[in-house]
Design an enzyme around this catalytic site. Structure first.
Site, PDB file in Angstrom:
ATOM      1  N   LYS A 182     -11.706  -0.889  11.410  1.00  0.00           N
ATOM      2  CA  LYS A 182     -10.330  -0.445  11.193  1.00  0.00           C
ATOM      3  C   LYS A 182      -9.739   0.149  12.465  1.00  0.00           C
ATOM      4  CE  LYS A 182     -11.340   0.481   6.345  1.00  0.00           C
ATOM      5  NZ  LYS A 182     -11.801   1.492   5.386  1.00  0.00           N
ATOM      6  N   GLN A 237     -12.711   7.548   3.638  1.00  0.00           N
ATOM      7  CA  GLN A 237     -13.658   6.444   3.512  1.00  0.00           C
ATOM      8  C   GLN A 237     -14.652   6.724   2.382  1.00  0.00           C
ATOM      9  OE1 GLN A 237     -13.688   3.474   5.385  1.00  0.00           O
ATOM     10  NE2 GLN A 237     -15.214   2.864   3.874  1.00  0.00           N
ATOM     11  N   ASP A 240      -4.214   3.215   1.105  1.00  0.00           N
ATOM     12  CA  ASP A 240      -5.094   2.387   0.278  1.00  0.00           C
ATOM     13  C   ASP A 240      -4.406   1.909  -0.996  1.00  0.00           C
ATOM     14  OD1 ASP A 240      -7.514   1.881   1.506  1.00  0.00           O
ATOM     15  OD2 ASP A 240      -8.395   3.788   0.933  1.00  0.00           O
TER      16      ASP A 240
END
Length: 286
Positions: free
Chosen positions: A56, A100, A123
């Protein structure tokens, strides 16, 4: 073994194209005085989580997005992690952030994700954003479902009125994907399957589109697939050699019309959709 005839659903190539579009959008925002910024919070030292965060971060560097990584020890308390989330919620320079997963025990993942400002939820998994999707008024869409839809559309696979079988009812993929594909204007007829489903193989065989997000190597084999169907492997596992592979058996390519590769594809699209969400959020500040 008969030769493969399925068209490859190349998510890596599509993700590369999307990153170029995102880079252009980020450059336009910088001209307008806004530098899109993503923060990733990682707790502990899991090798797989570290690898995901590194990818990422690399995508951010490629697209001109500012990225910070907040690294916290595995012993971090729930209170400390919630403090970090609250600080990021308040920081006007941070357009979006994510924590995460998975988190080390005994941290409460649900409480942490619920604490994220829905407007900064890149997200798309905050209950507010999932609720908007359920209500048919999506705003920030969960990344993997958005990637699956983009992959189908890119390859001009018909969705409206088609039977879709989704294996896996998790909140990151299965449930939101079922909501997304059944939205008015997309119009798929969706069946959501799981470990307690009866006649799973027969149900999958009737589907025009199959998406497996179970995380079981070779779960979907060629006997389960309708000839010409589009088959997408989202779930991943490690094989005996330590390689990351999908739920789709190699031989499915002998029957399917479209299929994702054994390794990769959807993961790159998930990351691209994360950055697409971030740029869209940043554009609201421009």
């Amino acid at each position: 073994m008969p030769a493969s005839r399925a068209c490859l659903l190349d998510g890596e190539a599509l993700a590369a194209r999307l990153r170029r579009e995102i880079a252009t959008a980020a450059a336009d925002l910088r001209v307008r005085g806004v530098t899109p910024k993503l923060v990733i919070v990682i707790v502990g030292d899991r090798a797989d989580s570290a690898a995901y965060v590194a990818r990422k971060s690399a995508d951010c560097a490629e697209t001109g997005i500012a990225a910070d990584i907040v690294r916290l020890p595995a012993q971090t308390t729930q209170a400390r992690l919630l403090d970090v989330v609250a600080e990021l919620n308040r920081d006007p320079a941070v357009h979006g952030f994510m924590v995460q997963l998975p988190l080390p025990a005994p941290l409460d993942e649900t409480a942490v994700l619920d604490a994220i400002d829905p407007a900064k939820d890149v997200d798309g998994c905050h209950p507010v954003n999932l609720g908007r999707l359920l209500a048919g008024t999506p705003d920030i869409v969960p990344c993997t479902p958005a990637g699956v839809l983009a992959l189908l559309r890119h390859h001009e696979i018909a969705i409206a009125g088609r039977a879709v079988a989704i294996i896996g009812r998790g909140m990151l993929v299965g449930r939101p994907l079922s909501m997304l594909l059944s939205l008015k204007g997309i119009d798929a007829t969706v069946t959501l399957l799981h470990s307690r489903s009866r006649d799973l193989a027969a149900t999958v065989h009737r589907a025009d589109i199959v998406v497996s997000a179970a995380g079981t190597i070779g779960l979907v084999d060629k006997t389960m697939v309708k000839p010409g169907a589009a088959v997408i492997g989202v779930g991943i596992s490690s094989d005996a050699d330590g390689r990351t592979v999908s739920d789709i058996d190699d031989a499915v390519a002998q029957v399917a019309g479209f299929v994702t590769p054994r390794h990769g594809s959807v993961g790159a699209l998930t990351r691209a959709m994360l950055l697409k969400n971030l740029v869209a959020i940043a554009a609201r500040a421009a």
